[in-house]
Design a protein around this motif. Structure first.
Motif, PDB file in Angstrom:
ATOM      1  N   LYS A 161     -22.286  55.482 -67.669  1.00 47.31           N
ATOM      2  CA  LYS A 161     -22.315  54.117 -67.159  1.00 47.31           C
ATOM      3  C   LYS A 161     -22.990  54.105 -65.796  1.00 47.31           C
ATOM      4  O   LYS A 161     -23.160  55.137 -65.143  1.00 47.31           O
ATOM      5  N   GLY A 162     -23.336  52.923 -65.333  1.00 44.69           N
ATOM      6  CA  GLY A 162     -23.811  52.750 -63.979  1.00 44.69           C
ATOM      7  C   GLY A 162     -25.195  53.320 -63.700  1.00 44.69           C
ATOM      8  O   GLY A 162     -25.983  53.593 -64.602  1.00 44.69           O
ATOM      9  N   VAL A 163     -25.466  53.498 -62.399  1.00 47.03           N
ATOM     10  CA  VAL A 163     -26.784  53.921 -61.912  1.00 47.03           C
ATOM     11  C   VAL A 163     -26.720  55.363 -61.429  1.00 47.03           C
ATOM     12  O   VAL A 163     -25.748  55.773 -60.783  1.00 47.03           O
ATOM     13  N   VAL A 164     -27.758  56.137 -61.740  1.00 47.36           N
ATOM     14  CA  VAL A 164     -27.913  57.476 -61.168  1.00 47.36           C
ATOM     15  C   VAL A 164     -29.308  57.581 -60.567  1.00 47.36           C
ATOM     16  O   VAL A 164     -30.225  56.830 -60.925  1.00 47.36           O
TER      17      VAL A 164
ATOM     18  N   ILE B 123     -31.548  54.574 -64.526  1.00 38.33           N
ATOM     19  CA  ILE B 123     -32.046  55.702 -63.735  1.00 38.33           C
ATOM     20  C   ILE B 123     -32.993  55.185 -62.655  1.00 38.33           C
ATOM     21  O   ILE B 123     -33.892  54.388 -62.940  1.00 38.33           O
ATOM     22  N   LEU B 124     -32.808  55.699 -61.436  1.00 40.42           N
ATOM     23  CA  LEU B 124     -33.740  55.424 -60.342  1.00 40.42           C
ATOM     24  C   LEU B 124     -34.430  56.736 -59.958  1.00 40.42           C
ATOM     25  O   LEU B 124     -33.852  57.577 -59.277  1.00 40.42           O
ATOM     26  N   PRO B 125     -35.680  56.956 -60.391  1.00 36.83           N
ATOM     27  CA  PRO B 125     -36.423  58.150 -59.989  1.00 36.83           C
ATOM     28  C   PRO B 125     -36.967  57.986 -58.569  1.00 36.83           C
ATOM     29  O   PRO B 125     -37.525  56.942 -58.224  1.00 36.83           O
ATOM     30  N   VAL B 126     -36.820  59.033 -57.750  1.00 33.50           N
ATOM     31  CA  VAL B 126     -37.198  58.963 -56.332  1.00 33.50           C
ATOM     32  C   VAL B 126     -37.973  60.219 -55.945  1.00 33.50           C
ATOM     33  O   VAL B 126     -37.628  61.328 -56.359  1.00 33.50           O
TER      34      VAL B 126
ATOM     35  N   GLU C 175     -27.408  51.541 -51.433  1.00 36.91           N
ATOM     36  CA  GLU C 175     -28.044  50.286 -51.849  1.00 36.91           C
ATOM     37  C   GLU C 175     -27.853  50.011 -53.336  1.00 36.91           C
ATOM     38  O   GLU C 175     -27.600  48.870 -53.736  1.00 36.91           O
ATOM     39  N   TYR C 176     -27.964  51.064 -54.160  1.00 36.96           N
ATOM     40  CA  TYR C 176     -27.911  50.868 -55.612  1.00 36.96           C
ATOM     41  C   TYR C 176     -26.572  51.297 -56.219  1.00 36.96           C
ATOM     42  O   TYR C 176     -26.425  51.287 -57.436  1.00 36.96           O
ATOM     43  N   LYS C 177     -25.629  51.709 -55.344  1.00 35.13           N
ATOM     44  CA  LYS C 177     -24.289  52.111 -55.791  1.00 35.13           C
ATOM     45  C   LYS C 177     -24.362  53.189 -56.875  1.00 35.13           C
ATOM     46  O   LYS C 177     -23.656  53.131 -57.899  1.00 35.13           O
ATOM     47  N   ALA C 178     -25.218  54.152 -56.645  1.00 34.94           N
ATOM     48  CA  ALA C 178     -25.389  55.244 -57.612  1.00 34.94           C
ATOM     49  C   ALA C 178     -24.182  56.169 -57.578  1.00 34.94           C
ATOM     50  O   ALA C 178     -23.680  56.504 -56.503  1.00 34.94           O
ATOM     51  N   HIS C 179     -23.728  56.583 -58.746  1.00 31.11           N
ATOM     52  CA  HIS C 179     -22.551  57.454 -58.784  1.00 31.11           C
ATOM     53  C   HIS C 179     -22.906  58.942 -58.753  1.00 31.11           C
ATOM     54  O   HIS C 179     -22.054  59.781 -58.460  1.00 31.11           O
ATOM     55  N   THR C 180     -24.183  59.295 -59.036  1.00 28.25           N
ATOM     56  CA  THR C 180     -24.597  60.699 -59.028  1.00 28.25           C
ATOM     57  C   THR C 180     -26.073  60.785 -58.658  1.00 28.25           C
ATOM     58  O   THR C 180     -26.861  59.898 -59.007  1.00 28.25           O
ATOM     59  N   VAL C 181     -26.428  61.856 -57.941  1.00 29.92           N
ATOM     60  CA  VAL C 181     -27.827  62.188 -57.677  1.00 29.92           C
ATOM     61  C   VAL C 181     -28.113  63.517 -58.380  1.00 29.92           C
ATOM     62  O   VAL C 181     -27.416  64.509 -58.152  1.00 29.92           O
TER      63      VAL C 181
END
Length: 581
Positions: free
Chosen positions: A78-81, A107-110, A172-178
């Motif tokens: 769930k959510g954003v990583v 997914i937010l690739p950085v 900012e994106y409330k990501a739960h894991t990097v």
């Protein structure tokens, strides 16, 4: 395939042993290609791979289809990583990207353009990343962004330190894991620790379930192993117990470990989060560097598409894999070796993908010593990566892992003559000019220029290693410094301490002087037998050779007078291969 000093048994390229008829035909085509490359000596640039953009795109898409999951993988999260791209600039067989996809909805690739990568080297203040490698990385980022967009994502590019950028994006994106790939050397590990620390200090509210009181949580940095052919968890020993001799390592992993399959990803990885500004791939000038373009020799094209194109071109289109072991000691042109190393170093190409393609080639075409030898050299690359964990910062210190006490010279004038290709020895100078012009040097050339710097000139090997760090497209700290310690005789295995005689190397690997004439055109008018000993027609040698045919010149104080120096022909021949070139 990062200096990558590789010690190999001499194989005289003009005296091939008999091959099967088909192999003879391939070798004939190979030599015709080399003859074409050097025919006039006029400045030419050959792209690597030698495919059109349309061909590379087609090969890339076919590879993605072949290595896709076919809908077998299921999302469970769930959510954003966040996926923090580092030296893993690819989609195919990207373990961190796979973990992120499985464990999230978005997914937010950085990618962080870290200014420290464009500073100066640790000891001698050389550029940490030269313009040619910077341009190569820029091309890798451009291609990664394009391939992610095709699969429903995008690449957020931000300028700054990851330990500042990543926590800010998490908030900012409330990501739960990097998710990110694990590195092994101190500078990279330090950044990992800083990111972890700053994430621990960042407390986010938990969404909580209906009826429950929301609780605070911290975001974790999940470091994933994905840079080697053999996975670190599959080794028959831990890295602290790693054998000090490569052969022991190789035999152990070959008999006791299994290479994992490539990670299969689905065709669509989206959707991405809503991002106002995805940033842009920087220009070289934005990184504080001057634009440079190859005007001669090879021009490597950065990016995963080009990497997959090169594998296809070398293995399948030109069918050169079958003769790799016989041609790999070449020095001129794009096809004497695989040239995979720049893409391996940037992570645009997975070593497990190469392994699977070799196995597919062996099944569909043939299996021989050459097909195995590509894997043999990838195991060397693995070894240096694991060895960097065991050796720590000894890898970068003057005495090396063995803590050898040698009074190295740091004569700047002598070093400048070496790096600028003005030593008076055509074989040294031609190799150094190729490095400066293209960001690449043959395996054979790397051995020779390393031996000359540390044994004939007596210069601190770290100066050479840092110059390679600045110039090489295929630089990575594990292979570069691991190989330089071997070449300088301070590596963990003292049996690999060797001297390379320039006259002998020239006779064996550039007998007609075509390589030196290509990079030093003033020598082309000379008879072929004179090109490596041009006398007054060229520069005066800066030092005498320890084991050569020249008269003593220069200041004897500059000569290397340590306990080593026996000629290579009197030493036991051993294989040292640090990377697949």
């Amino acid at each position: 395939m990062n200096l990558h000093v590789m010690i190999k048994q001499p194989l005289y390229l003009t005296k091939f042993a008999p091959f099967l008829t088909k192999s003879k035909h391939t070798l004939f085509k190979f030599h015709c290609k080399m003859a074409s490359f050097r025919a006039t000596g006029a400045p030419t640039v050959e792209n690597v791979p030698g495919l059109s953009n349309e061909e590379m795109e087609k090969v890339c898409e076919e590879s993605f289809v072949r290595y896709s999951s076919g809908g077998l993988s299921k999302k469970r999260g769930k959510g954003v990583v966040i996926v923090w791209f580092r030296n893993d600039l690819r989609v195919l067989d990207n373990e961190a990207l796979f973990r992120a996809w499985v464990s999230s909805e978005v997914i937010l690739p950085v990618y962080c353009v870290d200014p420290r990568l464009f500073g100066t080297t640790h000891y001698f203040g050389l550029p940490k990343t030269g313009a040619l490698r910077a341009q190569f990385i820029i091309e890798c980022l451009t291609d990664l962004k394009r391939n992610l967009v095709k699969r429903g994502l995008d690449l957020l590019i931000q300028h700054g330190k990851p330990e500042e950028i990543i926590p800010s994006l998490v908030k900012e994106y409330k990501a739960h894991t990097v998710y990110a790939h694990k590195e092994t050397c101190s500078e990279e590990v330090k950044v990992e620790k800083l990111v972890t620390r700053n994430l621990q200090e960042l407390v986010l509210p938990s969404s909580g379930e209906p009826g429950n009181v929301p609780r605070s949580r911290t975001t974790k940095l999940e470091l994933v192993w994905g840079s080697t052919m053999y996975h670190i968890d599959d080794l028959p020993f831990d890295c602290e117990s790693l054998p000090d001799v490569y052969t022991q390592f190789r035999k152990s992993v070959e008999s006791k470990s299994k290479i994992r399959n490539c990670r299969r990803l689905p065709a669509s990885l989206g959707p991405p989060p809503e991002v106002g500004d995805w940033g842009h791939v920087p220009q070289v000038t934005e990184l504080g560097l001057q634009q440079e373009k190859a005007s001669k020799g090879m021009k490597f094209i950065g990016g995963e598409s080009a990497a997959l194109g090169r594998v296809h071109d070398y293995f399948w289109k030109k069918d050169l894999l079958k003769v790799y072991k016989e041609t790999r000691n070449g020095m001129l042109g794009p096809d004497y070796s695989t040239k995979f190393s720049p893409w391996l170093a940037s992570g645009s190409l997975s070593p497990r993908f190469i392994y699977e393609e070799v196995k597919r080639y062996e099944k569909e075409r043939l299996s021989n010593e050459s097909t195995y030898w590509v894997l043999f050299e990838l195991i060397w690359r693995d070894y240096f990566r694991f060895l960097s964990i065991k050796q720590g910062n000894l890898l970068f210190q003057a005495g090396g892992p063995r803590k050898v006490n040698i009074n190295w010279s740091q004569d700047q004038t002598m070093f400048d003559a070496w790096r600028q290709g003005q030593t008076g020895y055509p074989l040294i100078d031609a190799n150094m000019k190729e490095l400066a012009a293209t960001g690449f040097m043959s395996n054979r050339g790397r051995q020779i220029v390393c031996s000359f710097l540390v044994r004939d000139m007596g210069i601190d090997w770290r100066m050479g290693a840092e110059w390679f760090e600045a110039c090489l497209l295929d630089y990575d700290p594990c292979s570069n410094y691991g190989n330089w310690t071997y070449g300088a005789g301070v590596g963990n295995d003292p049996r690999e301490d060797r001297y390379f005689s320039i006259p002998k190397q020239a006779q064996n690997y550039d007998p007609a002087g075509e390589f030196v004439a290509y990079w030093l055109p003033e020598l082309r008018a000379l008879p072929r037998e004179k090109r490596h000993a041009p006398g007054m027609m060229y520069l005066k040698p800066i030092v005498a050779l320890k084991h050569g045919y020249t008269k003593k010149t220069g200041d004897p104080k500059n000569a290397f007078s340590a306990r080593r120096g026996r000629p290579e022909e009197n030493r036991r021949k051993r294989y040292i291969d640090g990377r697949t070139y």
